[in-house]
Motif scaffolding. Structure first.
Motif, PDB file in Angstrom:
ATOM      1  N   LEU A 150       0.767  -1.223  -0.083  1.00  0.00           N
ATOM      2  CA  LEU A 150       0.012  -0.095  -0.074  1.00  0.00           C
ATOM      3  C   LEU A 150       0.848   1.359  -0.047  1.00  0.00           C
ATOM      4  CD1 LEU A 150      -2.619  -1.184   2.630  1.00  0.00           C
ATOM      5  CD2 LEU A 150      -2.962  -1.221   0.150  1.00  0.00           C
ATOM      6  N   ALA A 151       0.312   2.423  -0.475  1.00  0.00           N
ATOM      7  CA  ALA A 151       1.376   3.630  -0.867  1.00  0.00           C
ATOM      8  C   ALA A 151       0.411   4.780  -0.808  1.00  0.00           C
ATOM      9  CB  ALA A 151       1.913   3.337  -2.409  1.00  0.00           C
ATOM     10  N   ALA A 152      -0.522   4.942  -0.047  1.00  0.00           N
ATOM     11  CA  ALA A 152      -1.259   6.036   0.109  1.00  0.00           C
ATOM     12  C   ALA A 152      -0.709   7.007   0.822  1.00  0.00           C
ATOM     13  CB  ALA A 152      -2.804   5.589   0.784  1.00  0.00           C
ATOM     14  N   ARG A 153       0.027   6.867   2.038  1.00  0.00           N
ATOM     15  CA  ARG A 153       0.798   7.830   2.715  1.00  0.00           C
ATOM     16  C   ARG A 153       1.871   8.429   2.117  1.00  0.00           C
ATOM     17  NH1 ARG A 153       2.044   9.089   8.057  1.00  0.00           N
ATOM     18  NH2 ARG A 153       3.789  10.795   8.021  1.00  0.00           N
ATOM     19  N   ASP A 154       2.678   7.708   1.463  1.00  0.00           N
ATOM     20  CA  ASP A 154       3.932   8.023   0.685  1.00  0.00           C
ATOM     21  C   ASP A 154       3.209   8.604  -0.607  1.00  0.00           C
ATOM     22  OD1 ASP A 154       6.461   7.601   0.379  1.00  0.00           O
ATOM     23  OD2 ASP A 154       6.412   6.779  -1.693  1.00  0.00           O
ATOM     24  N   LEU A 155       2.070   8.533  -1.288  1.00  0.00           N
ATOM     25  CA  LEU A 155       1.676   9.476  -2.244  1.00  0.00           C
ATOM     26  C   LEU A 155       1.295  10.738  -1.745  1.00  0.00           C
ATOM     27  CD1 LEU A 155       0.608   9.784  -5.260  1.00  0.00           C
ATOM     28  CD2 LEU A 155      -1.537   8.766  -4.503  1.00  0.00           C
ATOM     29  N   VAL A 156       0.587  10.820  -0.406  1.00  0.00           N
ATOM     30  CA  VAL A 156       0.295  12.278   0.083  1.00  0.00           C
ATOM     31  C   VAL A 156       1.436  12.997   0.381  1.00  0.00           C
ATOM     32  CG1 VAL A 156      -0.959  13.164   1.973  1.00  0.00           C
ATOM     33  CG2 VAL A 156      -2.042  11.310   0.792  1.00  0.00           C
ATOM     34  N   ASP A 157       2.516  12.202   1.078  1.00  0.00           N
ATOM     35  CA  ASP A 157       3.635  13.035   1.249  1.00  0.00           C
ATOM     36  C   ASP A 157       4.577  13.542   0.189  1.00  0.00           C
ATOM     37  OD1 ASP A 157       3.260  12.226   4.204  1.00  0.00           O
ATOM     38  OD2 ASP A 157       4.582  10.591   3.825  1.00  0.00           O
ATOM     39  N   HIS A 158       4.435  12.945  -1.046  1.00  0.00           N
ATOM     40  CA  HIS A 158       5.154  13.380  -2.213  1.00  0.00           C
ATOM     41  C   HIS A 158       4.345  14.610  -2.697  1.00  0.00           C
ATOM     42  CE1 HIS A 158       8.427  10.883  -3.050  1.00  0.00           C
ATOM     43  NE2 HIS A 158       7.816   9.728  -2.723  1.00  0.00           N
ATOM     44  N   ALA A 159       2.897  14.478  -2.740  1.00  0.00           N
ATOM     45  CA  ALA A 159       1.942  15.494  -3.055  1.00  0.00           C
ATOM     46  C   ALA A 159       2.313  16.720  -2.423  1.00  0.00           C
ATOM     47  CB  ALA A 159       0.733  14.921  -3.241  1.00  0.00           C
ATOM     48  N   ARG A 160       2.437  16.406  -1.068  1.00  0.00           N
ATOM     49  CA  ARG A 160       2.254  17.716  -0.073  1.00  0.00           C
ATOM     50  C   ARG A 160       3.726  18.294  -0.429  1.00  0.00           C
ATOM     51  NH1 ARG A 160       1.656  15.042   4.415  1.00  0.00           N
ATOM     52  NH2 ARG A 160      -0.654  15.679   4.405  1.00  0.00           N
ATOM     53  N   ALA A 161       4.884  17.589  -0.893  1.00  0.00           N
ATOM     54  CA  ALA A 161       6.201  18.193  -0.939  1.00  0.00           C
ATOM     55  C   ALA A 161       6.239  19.253  -2.019  1.00  0.00           C
ATOM     56  CB  ALA A 161       7.236  17.085  -1.107  1.00  0.00           C
ATOM     57  N   VAL A 162       5.492  18.660  -3.052  1.00  0.00           N
ATOM     58  CA  VAL A 162       5.307  19.783  -4.309  1.00  0.00           C
ATOM     59  C   VAL A 162       4.578  20.726  -3.855  1.00  0.00           C
ATOM     60  CG1 VAL A 162       4.373  19.547  -6.546  1.00  0.00           C
ATOM     61  CG2 VAL A 162       5.513  17.574  -5.911  1.00  0.00           C
ATOM     62  N   GLU A 163       3.490  20.640  -3.266  1.00  0.00           N
ATOM     63  CA  GLU A 163       2.553  21.663  -2.988  1.00  0.00           C
ATOM     64  C   GLU A 163       3.173  22.734  -2.021  1.00  0.00           C
ATOM     65  OE1 GLU A 163      -1.292  22.575   0.028  1.00  0.00           O
ATOM     66  OE2 GLU A 163      -0.574  20.685  -0.343  1.00  0.00           O
ATOM     67  N   GLN A 164       4.082  22.193  -1.174  1.00  0.00           N
ATOM     68  CA  GLN A 164       4.946  23.149  -0.156  1.00  0.00           C
ATOM     69  C   GLN A 164       5.839  24.036  -0.896  1.00  0.00           C
ATOM     70  OE1 GLN A 164       6.191  20.658   2.981  1.00  0.00           O
ATOM     71  NE2 GLN A 164       4.477  20.680   4.165  1.00  0.00           N
ATOM     72  N   ALA A 165       6.540  23.258  -1.759  1.00  0.00           N
ATOM     73  CA  ALA A 165       7.490  24.175  -2.525  1.00  0.00           C
ATOM     74  C   ALA A 165       6.860  25.295  -3.531  1.00  0.00           C
ATOM     75  CB  ALA A 165       8.175  23.061  -3.671  1.00  0.00           C
ATOM     76  N   LEU A 166       5.758  24.802  -4.277  1.00  0.00           N
ATOM     77  CA  LEU A 166       4.968  25.755  -5.127  1.00  0.00           C
ATOM     78  C   LEU A 166       4.569  27.000  -3.962  1.00  0.00           C
ATOM     79  CD1 LEU A 166       2.937  23.519  -7.343  1.00  0.00           C
ATOM     80  CD2 LEU A 166       5.101  24.980  -7.718  1.00  0.00           C
ATOM     81  N   THR A 167       4.017  26.846  -2.988  1.00  0.00           N
ATOM     82  CA  THR A 167       3.462  27.639  -2.175  1.00  0.00           C
ATOM     83  C   THR A 167       4.554  28.622  -1.593  1.00  0.00           C
ATOM     84  OG1 THR A 167       1.761  26.148  -1.195  1.00  0.00           O
ATOM     85  CG2 THR A 167       2.178  28.076   0.110  1.00  0.00           C
ATOM     86  N   SER A 168       5.729  28.166  -1.367  1.00  0.00           N
ATOM     87  CA  SER A 168       6.740  28.877  -1.204  1.00  0.00           C
ATOM     88  C   SER A 168       7.492  29.656  -2.303  1.00  0.00           C
ATOM     89  CB  SER A 168       7.982  28.035  -0.383  1.00  0.00           C
ATOM     90  OG  SER A 168       8.659  27.125  -1.149  1.00  0.00           O
ATOM     91  N   GLY A 169       7.109  29.515  -3.453  1.00  0.00           N
ATOM     92  CA  GLY A 169       7.453  30.018  -4.723  1.00  0.00           C
ATOM     93  C   GLY A 169       8.814  29.363  -5.186  1.00  0.00           C
ATOM     94  N   ASP A 170       9.119  28.328  -4.663  1.00  0.00           N
ATOM     95  CA  ASP A 170      10.586  27.416  -5.229  1.00  0.00           C
ATOM     96  C   ASP A 170      10.143  26.845  -6.162  1.00  0.00           C
ATOM     97  OD1 ASP A 170      12.939  26.361  -5.519  1.00  0.00           O
ATOM     98  OD2 ASP A 170      13.178  26.167  -3.360  1.00  0.00           O
ATOM     99  N   LEU A 171      10.069  26.853  -7.596  1.00  0.00           N
ATOM    100  CA  LEU A 171       9.826  26.226  -8.575  1.00  0.00           C
ATOM    101  C   LEU A 171      10.970  25.192  -8.938  1.00  0.00           C
ATOM    102  CD1 LEU A 171       8.575  28.457 -11.646  1.00  0.00           C
ATOM    103  CD2 LEU A 171       7.458  26.716 -10.571  1.00  0.00           C
ATOM    104  N   SER A 172      12.175  25.633  -8.495  1.00  0.00           N
ATOM    105  CA  SER A 172      13.397  24.571  -8.730  1.00  0.00           C
ATOM    106  C   SER A 172      13.077  23.371  -7.713  1.00  0.00           C
ATOM    107  CB  SER A 172      14.671  25.064  -8.368  1.00  0.00           C
ATOM    108  OG  SER A 172      15.570  24.380  -8.634  1.00  0.00           O
ATOM    109  N   ARG A 173      12.564  23.499  -6.712  1.00  0.00           N
ATOM    110  CA  ARG A 173      12.410  22.440  -5.735  1.00  0.00           C
ATOM    111  C   ARG A 173      11.097  21.691  -6.201  1.00  0.00           C
ATOM    112  NH1 ARG A 173      10.283  22.533  -0.200  1.00  0.00           N
ATOM    113  NH2 ARG A 173       9.971  24.845  -0.268  1.00  0.00           N
TER     114      ARG A 173
END
Length: 318
Positions: free
Chosen positions: A96-119
């Motif tokens: 099962l990989a639900a938690r891992d998927l959420v964590d990866h999506a959250r990492a993308v969201e947090q990087a975009l929210t902080s304005g860090d396109l490279s990250r």
């Protein structure tokens, strides 16, 4: 597998996710595929030989994974029923990989929210196969939402489906099929012949789970938003666009998610520098925004919970 064991496996995934320091069957499968791929290139050069080798690998790795899972559980059970149950739950948890998927999506969201396109590009590159070096914010959001929708099937609902049908051994066999497809099931010059069987087997293995996932996304969208019109929109786009994707399965959950969010998915992707135009799924009534990642993740979480409850009920009744 019993309903209680299934719920325990789902709870472990929700709490622990996929710690990189723990040994994981999927990573072991991946290393095995890389090893075989390297050896095959030195033995087979003719397309027909590569097809035969690919068929043997597509059939052999799932069978080996099933046998290893069965042997591990039976060996543990010989030491005591509770030991066998513990090993079965732990093996089920690894599929099962639900938690891992959420964590990866959250990492993308947090990087975009902080304005860090490279990250954000680096974070999304960990969960998608397309080129990400030049993606803008909208395309990063699209890539993430599409992956959340598709992975709700092969990372959550499909393993639950096979855990219900045949317990951890069958779920491990499914993960072997899915891992083969993700690594060598590509329509490119290198894997056109060697990966053909893996891609076709993955299409077959995901046919039912992908459609169940799409239906659950429709219901989850209504529950998350508390709006019946959102559920209706998700169903409408699923029915209208779900078949348009070149994959017989991926388009179903993606279309359902597009309808739930009220956005359009699909478009031009690049893979290793080569363009690939994907059909548009959904209506382009508005542009994708960062908040869509969070909403898609919430819908995926509720989809996973619904799938776990459904699987547990089936296991209880059987």
């Amino acid at each position: 597998m019993t309903a209680i064991e299934l719920v325990w496996a789902g709870a472990l995934d929700a709490v622990c996710g996929d710690p990189r320091w723990l040994p994981h069957p999927i990573r072991l499968m991946g290393r095995g595929i890389v090893w075989v791929d390297g050896r095959i290139r030195s033995w087979c050069r003719h397309p027909r030989g590569l097809v035969v080798a690919g068929v043997l690998l597509a059939g052999g790795l799932p069978c080996l994974s099933y046998a290893a899972g069965w042997l591990a559980i039976e060996t543990a059970a010989a030491l005591g029923d509770w030991v066998g149950t513990t090993v079965a739950v732990l093996l089920a948890y690894t599929t099962l990989a639900a938690r891992d998927l959420v964590d990866h999506a959250r990492a993308v969201e947090q990087a975009l929210t902080s304005g860090d396109l490279s990250r954000a590009r680096e974070a999304v590159s960990l969960i998608v196969g397309r080129d990400t070096q030049t993606l803008d914010e909208t395309e990063i959001v699209r890539a993430t939402v599409e992956t959340v929708a598709e992975s709700a099937s092969d990372g959550v609902i499909a393993p639950l489906f096979y855990l219900t049908l045949g317990g951890p051994p069958l779920a491990l066999a499914y993960k072997a099929v899915n891992t083969l497809d993700s690594m060598i099931g590509h329509r490119d010059e290198r894997y056109e012949h060697f990966g053909w069987a893996s891609a076709r087997l993955d299409d077959l293995a995901n046919w039912v789970p992908a459609r169940v996932t799409a239906w659950l996304i429709v219901v989850a969208a209504g529950l998350v938003t508390c709006r019946f019109d959102v559920m209706g929109a998700s169903w409408r786009i699923l029915w209208r666009d779900g078949h348009r994707h070149p994959s017989p399965n991926s388009g179903r959950p993606e279309a359902a998610m597009a309808g739930a969010l009220g956005v359009q998915l699909g478009g031009l992707n690049y893979y290793h520098g080569f363009p690939s135009e994907r059909p548009r799924l959904g209506d382009s009534s508005r542009s994708l925004v960062v908040e869509d990642i969070r909403l898609a993740s919430r819908i995926m979480i509720v989809t996973a919970i619904l799938g776990l409850l459904l699987a547990a009920v089936v296991c209880f009744l059987l």
